[in-house]
Design a protein around this motif. Structure first.
Motif, PDB file in Angstrom:
ATOM      1  N   UNK A  50       0.883  -1.320  -0.004  1.00 30.93           N
ATOM      2  CA  UNK A  50       0.078  -0.118   0.077  1.00 30.93           C
ATOM      3  C   UNK A  50       0.936   1.145  -0.055  1.00 30.93           C
ATOM      4  N   UNK A  51       1.992   1.265   0.612  1.00 30.56           N
ATOM      5  CA  UNK A  51       2.969   2.323   0.610  1.00 30.56           C
ATOM      6  C   UNK A  51       3.490   2.799  -1.013  1.00 30.56           C
ATOM      7  N   UNK A  52       3.683   1.574  -1.494  1.00 26.02           N
ATOM      8  CA  UNK A  52       4.164   1.644  -2.974  1.00 26.02           C
ATOM      9  C   UNK A  52       2.933   1.923  -3.879  1.00 26.02           C
ATOM     10  N   UNK A  53       1.837   1.549  -3.672  1.00 29.14           N
ATOM     11  CA  UNK A  53       0.913   1.435  -4.839  1.00 29.14           C
ATOM     12  C   UNK A  53      -0.418   1.956  -4.165  1.00 29.14           C
ATOM     13  N   UNK A  54      -0.461   2.536  -2.974  1.00 22.99           N
ATOM     14  CA  UNK A  54      -1.998   3.158  -2.606  1.00 22.99           C
ATOM     15  C   UNK A  54      -2.638   2.347  -1.719  1.00 22.99           C
ATOM     16  N   UNK A  55      -3.463   2.662  -1.131  1.00 16.96           N
ATOM     17  CA  UNK A  55      -4.565   2.085  -0.168  1.00 16.96           C
ATOM     18  C   UNK A  55      -5.362   1.163  -1.095  1.00 16.96           C
ATOM     19  N   UNK A  56      -5.732   0.013  -0.349  1.00 14.78           N
ATOM     20  CA  UNK A  56      -6.738  -0.755  -1.303  1.00 14.78           C
ATOM     21  C   UNK A  56      -8.112  -0.065  -1.313  1.00 14.78           C
ATOM     22  N   UNK A  57      -8.720  -0.410  -2.395  1.00 14.07           N
ATOM     23  CA  UNK A  57     -10.058   0.339  -2.570  1.00 14.07           C
ATOM     24  C   UNK A  57     -11.172  -0.596  -1.895  1.00 14.07           C
ATOM     25  N   UNK A  58     -12.361   0.045  -1.442  1.00 13.78           N
ATOM     26  CA  UNK A  58     -13.457  -0.825  -1.082  1.00 13.78           C
ATOM     27  C   UNK A  58     -13.743  -1.933  -1.651  1.00 13.78           C
ATOM     28  N   UNK A  59     -13.633  -1.626  -3.257  1.00 18.38           N
ATOM     29  CA  UNK A  59     -14.040  -2.947  -3.975  1.00 18.38           C
ATOM     30  C   UNK A  59     -13.054  -4.120  -3.714  1.00 18.38           C
ATOM     31  N   UNK A  60     -11.630  -3.515  -3.859  1.00 17.19           N
ATOM     32  CA  UNK A  60     -10.590  -4.648  -3.667  1.00 17.19           C
ATOM     33  C   UNK A  60     -10.730  -5.284  -2.150  1.00 17.19           C
ATOM     34  N   UNK A  61     -11.083  -4.550  -1.072  1.00 20.29           N
ATOM     35  CA  UNK A  61     -11.501  -5.116  -0.002  1.00 20.29           C
ATOM     36  C   UNK A  61     -12.428  -6.202   0.074  1.00 20.29           C
ATOM     37  N   UNK A  62     -13.630  -5.733  -0.607  1.00 17.71           N
ATOM     38  CA  UNK A  62     -14.720  -6.811  -0.604  1.00 17.71           C
ATOM     39  C   UNK A  62     -14.429  -7.828  -1.439  1.00 17.71           C
ATOM     40  N   UNK A  63     -13.643  -7.856  -2.568  1.00 15.23           N
ATOM     41  CA  UNK A  63     -13.262  -9.044  -3.343  1.00 15.23           C
ATOM     42  C   UNK A  63     -12.211  -9.928  -2.589  1.00 15.23           C
TER      43      UNK A  63
END
Length: 83
Positions: A50-63
């Motif tokens: 996440x530090x390299x590519x950004x925080x996970x989205x809500x959609x990524x977390x749900x998946x």
């Protein structure tokens, strides 16, 4: 895998509970320690990602939740594929 004998201090209640679950308290403790190490290492990897590519989205977390829980994103259990 090579092993190493160590001494740890554990509350009596935990020892008694473990003895009620297994005849091999040492193996039981080793498995628990291994699981904790995997958990901590995975947490570090996820933080670094996440530090390299950004925080996970809500959609990524749900998946991810759906994959880990064995359900589809709608909350339904996945159907077996026809052979």
């Amino acid at each position: 895998m090579a092993t190493k004998k160590i001494t740890i201090t554990v509350p009596e209640e935990i020892v008694e509970a473990a003895r009620g679950l297994t005849d091999n308290v040492s193996g039981f403790a080793a498995e628990a320690l291994a699981a904790r190490v995997r958990h901590e290492l995975l947490g570090r990897d996820l933080q670094q990602y996440q530090e390299e590519y950004g925080a996970f989205t809500d959609e990524e977390r749900a998946a991810a939740d759906a994959l880990l829980c064995g359900t589809s994103e709608s909350g339904e259990l996945p159907r077996a594929e026809a052979a």
